[in-house]
Design an enzyme around this catalytic site. Sequence first.
Site, mmCIF file in Angstrom:
data_model
loop_
_atom_site.group_PDB
_atom_site.id
_atom_site.type_symbol
_atom_site.label_atom_id
_atom_site.label_comp_id
_atom_site.label_asym_id
_atom_site.label_seq_id
_atom_site.Cartn_x
_atom_site.Cartn_y
_atom_site.Cartn_z
ATOM 1 N N ASP A 48 -24.735 -40.840 -77.757
ATOM 2 C CA ASP A 48 -23.925 -39.857 -78.296
ATOM 3 C C ASP A 48 -24.058 -38.495 -78.260
ATOM 4 O OD1 ASP A 48 -26.071 -39.134 -79.420
ATOM 5 O OD2 ASP A 48 -26.291 -39.903 -81.546
ATOM 6 N N HIS A 252 -23.554 -32.599 -48.939
ATOM 7 C CA HIS A 252 -23.547 -32.903 -50.347
ATOM 8 C C HIS A 252 -25.231 -33.344 -51.170
ATOM 9 C CE1 HIS A 252 -19.072 -31.980 -50.762
ATOM 10 N NE2 HIS A 252 -19.538 -30.794 -50.178
ATOM 11 N N ASP A 269 -26.826 -24.066 -50.997
ATOM 12 C CA ASP A 269 -25.442 -23.943 -51.473
ATOM 13 C C ASP A 269 -25.250 -24.193 -52.960
ATOM 14 O OD1 ASP A 269 -22.687 -23.728 -51.568
ATOM 15 O OD2 ASP A 269 -22.545 -25.359 -49.820
ATOM 16 N N ASP A 280 -19.629 -18.945 -53.935
ATOM 17 C CA ASP A 280 -19.975 -20.657 -53.233
ATOM 18 C C ASP A 280 -20.554 -19.274 -51.599
ATOM 19 O OD1 ASP A 280 -20.133 -22.479 -52.209
ATOM 20 O OD2 ASP A 280 -17.708 -23.408 -51.710
ATOM 21 N N HIS A 359 -17.488 -30.322 -40.449
ATOM 22 C CA HIS A 359 -17.081 -30.249 -42.016
ATOM 23 C C HIS A 359 -15.955 -29.153 -41.319
ATOM 24 C CE1 HIS A 359 -18.983 -26.735 -42.813
ATOM 25 N NE2 HIS A 359 -20.438 -27.662 -41.973
ATOM 26 N N HIS A 363 -13.101 -22.723 -47.509
ATOM 27 C CA HIS A 363 -12.043 -23.606 -48.533
ATOM 28 C C HIS A 363 -10.802 -22.311 -49.488
ATOM 29 C CE1 HIS A 363 -14.951 -23.839 -51.049
ATOM 30 N NE2 HIS A 363 -15.499 -24.141 -50.011
ATOM 31 N N HIS A 370 -13.556 -25.358 -54.942
ATOM 32 C CA HIS A 370 -11.987 -25.768 -53.745
ATOM 33 C C HIS A 370 -10.881 -25.166 -55.291
ATOM 34 C CE1 HIS A 370 -15.432 -28.668 -52.724
ATOM 35 N NE2 HIS A 370 -15.594 -28.006 -52.069
ATOM 36 N N GLU A 393 -17.799 -21.051 -43.997
ATOM 37 C CA GLU A 393 -18.508 -21.667 -44.184
ATOM 38 C C GLU A 393 -19.193 -22.351 -42.776
ATOM 39 O OE1 GLU A 393 -19.103 -25.137 -46.751
ATOM 40 O OE2 GLU A 393 -17.290 -23.596 -47.505
ATOM 41 N N TYR A 397 -25.835 -29.137 -37.397
ATOM 42 C CA TYR A 397 -26.710 -29.733 -38.496
ATOM 43 C C TYR A 397 -26.742 -31.115 -37.047
ATOM 44 C CZ TYR A 397 -24.030 -27.859 -41.797
ATOM 45 O OH TYR A 397 -22.922 -27.310 -43.093
ATOM 46 N N ARG A 416 -25.917 -24.103 -41.872
ATOM 47 C CA ARG A 416 -25.265 -23.304 -42.710
ATOM 48 C C ARG A 416 -24.818 -22.249 -43.411
ATOM 49 N NH1 ARG A 416 -23.219 -27.655 -45.367
ATOM 50 N NH2 ARG A 416 -24.444 -26.603 -47.973
ATOM 51 N N GLU A 418 -22.547 -19.401 -45.932
ATOM 52 C CA GLU A 418 -21.430 -19.655 -46.530
ATOM 53 C C GLU A 418 -21.109 -18.092 -47.283
ATOM 54 O OE1 GLU A 418 -21.355 -22.273 -49.265
ATOM 55 O OE2 GLU A 418 -18.414 -22.164 -49.706
HETATM 56 N N1 GLY Z 1 -20.261 -25.937 -52.368
HETATM 57 C C1 GLY Z 1 -19.200 -26.915 -51.520
HETATM 58 C C2 GLY Z 1 -18.836 -26.347 -50.626
HETATM 59 O O1 GLY Z 1 -19.309 -25.459 -49.986
HETATM 60 O O2 GLY Z 1 -17.983 -26.748 -50.422
HETATM 61 MN MN MN Z 2 -18.134 -24.138 -49.672
HETATM 62 MN MN MN Z 3 -21.329 -23.793 -51.285
#
Ligand code: GLY
Ligand code: MN
Ligand code: MN
Length: 450
Positions: A48, A252, A269, A280, A359, A363, A370, A393, A397, A416, A418
Amino acid sequence: MNTPPDAPTADAPATDVHSERRSRLMTQLGEDSAAVIVSSPERNRSNDTYYDYRPSSDLWYLTGFEEPHSVAVLLPGHEEHPYVLFLRDRDHAKEVWDGERVGVERAKEHLGADAAYSIDQLDEYLPKLIAGRERLVYSLGKDETMDRRVIKAVKNAQFLTRRRRPTPETITEPAGFLHELRLVKSAAEIEALKHAVRISGLGHIRGMEHTRPGLTEYQIQAEIEYVFKKHGAKSPGYPSIVGTGVNACVLHYIENRATLKEGDLLLVDAGAEVGYYTGDITRTWPVSGEFSGYQREVYDLVLRAQMDVIRMVRPGEKWKSLHETAVRTITEGLIDLGLIDTSLDEAIEEKLFRPYFMHGTGHWLGIDVHDVGTYAVDGKSRVLEPGMAFTIEPGVYFHPDTEAEFPEHFKGIGVRIEDDVLVTEDGCEVLSDNVPKEPEAIEELVGSKL
Ligand code: GLY
Ligand code: MN
Ligand code: MN
């Protein structure tokens, strides 16, 4: 750590900011349309208890209303009630457990609604409100129960108008209108976004300061999210990714249970959501405070690619050129590292960088991490305008299971970097520049508060 001054918010006072947005949307939609914007459903977590409730971004953007079980109906040009809100009734017994509700009687005063009804009356009133409008703007496919109710309302509305012609005749996604508005941020939104990004950055700094071998990914996550919460974030804007060693190669990765080892990297991240805007940010740092030679080669390459992209950002630049630049710089670097042995043009053409950089380069960023808004318009790349905010970003890898072959010393390295940027009149502002990314500055910070 000092608490920053009170957060500027894009939602205070609720009625002014949101009413202006509704007006702009209704002008775009025109009098032939009605828009129905619904709240997100509550989600059961276990038995619940429920997941923390987070309003739907579109509904919050247009109304500032945070309660579940609510629906806004916008009727452009309606003389009495262009903005109708359906919401929960007040209920003392429930409010004692779950907190105060605005309630139907107070919706006009508190939320600027022109008319307000109980959510229990939605099925009865919605057909009457939308009857006669040619187009219904509604986002199908997010909530099946609500989809069924809305489709039924359309059918009932068509029944009501059968002596003329069946209207509404079409159901249209709000994206083309509403998400175009959300894509270009207002001055108030920019302040709110800057604030969220700054706090996100403070979290990363604390994460670096408290890193040493032997600690765990979740302990670093705790340091970072402590800062987010301390500065008013209800939660991160997305699950924090805290990955050390090979976990940095899982884009992710959110398990965050591993132990930090001497000589490994840690990729974080994470972004704070404050006042419904989120940062982000990604930084990658060495667990023991010093990059190894190979780690540093990869790090420098990613940083070079990121800076090459940041330097391009200005009004008039094409969105897709940003990714093309990141790809070019990274591919050049992979050739220099001996990982690709073709010409640069061939490597790009054949996408030989993909095992290492799989990737996109960024974004849109805003109320959603996003954020909404298309990346192409009429089949052509979106062109940047002042007020657009997005991430940059790039990453490289070396996942051990990738099909590409690379020397053992690169195995498990994942980097990465970003940042969050805002397009200004003549270039861009890096909103996350409070977090160091030069390798020497990072090395100095890591473990400095232990
Ligand atoms: N944190 C997810 C991305 O960087 O798109
Ligand atoms: Mn991002
Ligand atoms: Mn990110």
